[in-house]
Design an enzyme around this catalytic site. Structure first.
Site, PDB file in Angstrom:
ATOM      1  CD  GLU A  92      -2.747  -1.030   2.651  1.00  0.00           C
ATOM      2  OE1 GLU A  92      -3.351  -1.869   3.123  1.00  0.00           O
ATOM      3  OE2 GLU A  92      -2.666   0.315   3.253  1.00  0.00           O
ATOM      4  CB  CYS A 105       2.139   6.953   4.124  1.00  0.00           C
ATOM      5  SG  CYS A 105       2.644   5.333   5.205  1.00  0.00           S
ATOM      6  CB  CYS A 112       6.254  -6.116   8.774  1.00  0.00           C
ATOM      7  SG  CYS A 112       7.376  -5.413   9.718  1.00  0.00           S
ATOM      8  CB  CYS A 116       4.124  -4.748  16.283  1.00  0.00           C
ATOM      9  SG  CYS A 116       5.645  -4.110  16.141  1.00  0.00           S
ATOM     10  CB  SER A 190       8.580   5.268  10.978  1.00  0.00           C
ATOM     11  OG  SER A 190       7.799   4.889  12.048  1.00  0.00           O
ATOM     12  CB  CYS A 332      -2.596   0.846   9.992  1.00  0.00           C
ATOM     13  SG  CYS A 332      -1.822   2.242  10.795  1.00  0.00           S
TER      14      CYS A 332
HETATM   15  N1  SAH Z   1       7.940  -0.542  10.735  1.00  0.00           N
HETATM   16  C1  SAH Z   1       7.968   0.942  10.901  1.00  0.00           C
HETATM   17  C2  SAH Z   1       6.919   1.603   9.975  1.00  0.00           C
HETATM   18  C3  SAH Z   1       5.807   1.063   9.668  1.00  0.00           C
HETATM   19  S1  SAH Z   1       4.583   1.296  10.700  1.00  0.00           S
HETATM   20  C4  SAH Z   1       7.742   1.440  12.432  1.00  0.00           C
HETATM   21  O1  SAH Z   1       7.422   0.262  13.248  1.00  0.00           O
HETATM   22  O2  SAH Z   1       7.594   2.295  12.892  1.00  0.00           O
HETATM   23  C5  SAH Z   1       4.061   2.758  11.055  1.00  0.00           C
HETATM   24  C6  SAH Z   1       3.596   3.125  12.422  1.00  0.00           C
HETATM   25  O3  SAH Z   1       2.173   2.688  12.472  1.00  0.00           O
HETATM   26  C7  SAH Z   1       4.160   2.430  13.418  1.00  0.00           C
HETATM   27  O4  SAH Z   1       4.368   3.531  14.637  1.00  0.00           O
HETATM   28  C8  SAH Z   1       3.325   1.569  14.176  1.00  0.00           C
HETATM   29  O5  SAH Z   1       3.545   1.100  15.227  1.00  0.00           O
HETATM   30  C9  SAH Z   1       1.878   2.077  13.622  1.00  0.00           C
HETATM   31  N2  SAH Z   1       0.816   1.191  13.673  1.00  0.00           N
HETATM   32  C10 SAH Z   1       0.819   0.090  13.265  1.00  0.00           C
HETATM   33  N3  SAH Z   1      -0.421  -0.601  13.288  1.00  0.00           N
HETATM   34  C11 SAH Z   1      -1.212   0.129  13.690  1.00  0.00           C
HETATM   35  C12 SAH Z   1      -2.510   0.396  14.191  1.00  0.00           C
HETATM   36  N4  SAH Z   1      -3.241  -0.773  14.025  1.00  0.00           N
HETATM   37  N5  SAH Z   1      -2.938   1.579  14.821  1.00  0.00           N
HETATM   38  C13 SAH Z   1      -2.375   2.516  14.951  1.00  0.00           C
HETATM   39  N6  SAH Z   1      -0.971   2.581  14.498  1.00  0.00           N
HETATM   40  C14 SAH Z   1      -0.293   1.420  14.111  1.00  0.00           C
END
Ligand code: SAH
Length: 351
Positions: A92, A105, A112, A116, A190, A332
């Site tokens: 995306e 973005c 990934c 997380c 990020s 996201c």
């Molecule tokens: N891997 C990198 C960049 C991609 S994610 C990182 O972790 O920074 C970009 C941002 O979106 C990160 O801060 C991530 O934790 C957040 N993010 C991911 N899923 C999310 C969700 N469901 N709600 C809110 N933020 C989210």
């Protein structure tokens, strides 16, 4: 797993273009460089270039991204683009218009590996690295979509972990900066907190912005929310951030996805303020977007505002980020999730 094996249009820099077009007059190479790379045109739009050469450019320099769908939301303020890559992976790109800027973005990996639990991309797992051309083309396409509204900023906050694809991401940063003309201060990487990558960035040759996805300010909770914390715990992460700030003099920001009852308590704010004040970091609060694989909800509006106020009282510089696209389940990584049968991980158990 490697990036797409075939060379695509935006894998090519000026030197490679010169090589590809050896024998053409230099004004011609300049025209093509300017049209394709600086202006982001398609070969078919290069009306000053002979037809046969345009056809050669089309076949020798194919584009990397095939559009699957394009969704406009937030009254036209957000455009989400879903692409298919060579090999079938989907990624995306998001274009966001604000009053004072237009931001793209971009994704740096298909999937990934950071896992997380609250993140839709993390739930689906790693597929492959993106190549330089696949990253840059997302910006070129978003710029085309933006039309007269000039793309001013690029954030590497789409799918994937940029610092786990460091060399290609950094080459893409250079392309955006050198060829497309986006200033280093308008580029933001990020990271989930990969310490070796942050240390490399601290001595890199362009002063880009760094955002660290903190989400928790104690190891116990961060181990659970952001599993890579077990490898690079908070004390190491904070030291790497300090080194980054000292060397680059750039402002650091922390991302904090607010999860109801998990990391939105006043004790969380107190710990976060301790770290943010120590590093003079800015904090970005984002209410969690619910994802199918994670049973917990985002914090309420009231909670987000109270948390922000508490941080401010403690001297922290805070902004609230709006959740673009959440009304259509396209925030996201969810756009992709809604367009294919993704295996969804079960909710993680809280200890
Ligand atoms: N891997 C990198 C960049 C991609 S994610 C990182 O972790 O920074 C970009 C941002 O979106 C990160 O801060 C991530 O934790 C957040 N993010 C991911 N899923 C999310 C969700 N469901 N709600 C809110 N933020 C989210």
């Amino acid at each position: 797993m490697a990036a797409g094996s075939q060379r695509t249009r935006y894998d090519v820099g000026r030197a490679e273009l010169d090589e590809l077009l050896a024998g053409e007059p230099s004004y011609r190479v300049d025209q093509i460089w300017d049209g394709l790379y600086r202006q982001g045109k398609d070969p078919s739009e290069l009306s000053n270039v002979p037809k046969a050469l345009r056809a050669r450019l089309e076949s020798d320099l194919p584009t990397a991204l095939t559009e699957v769908t394009r969704v406009t939301t937030d009254d036209g303020g957000t455009v989400k683009l879903l692409w298919e890559l060579e090999g079938g992976s989907r990624i995306e790109t998001v274009l966001m218009h604000y009053d004072d800027r237009t931001t793209v973005c971009v994704s740096t990996q298909a999937g990934c590996a950071m896992a997380c639990g609250f993140c839709a991309t993390g739930q689906a797992g790693f597929e492959r690295q993106l190549g330089v051309g696949e990253i840059v083309e997302q910006v070129v396409e978003a710029r085309r979509e933006a039309g007269d509204r000039r793309v001013s900023n690029v954030v590497f906050m789409g799918m994937g972990e940029p610092l786990a694809n460091y060399d290609r991401t950094w080459a893409a940063v250079h392309r955006l900066h050198d060829d497309i003309g986006i200033g280093a201060r308008h580029l933001t990487l990020s990271t989930v907190g990969l310490v070796p990558g942050i240390r490399r960035l601290a001595v890199a040759d362009l002063p880009v912005n760094l955002a660290v996805s903190l989400h928790a300010a104690d190891d116990e909770l961060r181990d659970e929310l952001v599993p890579i914390n077990r490898r690079y715990p908070l004390d190491q992460l904070v030291e790497a951030c300090r080194d980054y700030v000292d060397r680059t003099r750039r402002r650091l920001s922390f991302e904090w996805a607010m999860i109801s009852g998990v990391n939105d308590r006043f004790e969380d704010a107190a710990r976060l303020a301790g770290i943010a004040n120590d590093l003079r970091a800015h904090v970005n609060l984002i209410p969690l977007n619910s994802t199918p694989g994670y049973a917990v909800q985002g914090s309420s509006r009231n909670r987000v505002h109270a948390f922000a106020e508490d941080l401010r009282r403690r001297g922290v510089n805070v902004t609230l980020r709006d959740t673009r696209g959440s009304d259509i389940d396209a925030a996201c990584g969810q756009l992709r999730a809604g367009h294919e049968a993704q295996p969804i991980a079960p909710p993680r158990r809280r200890s």
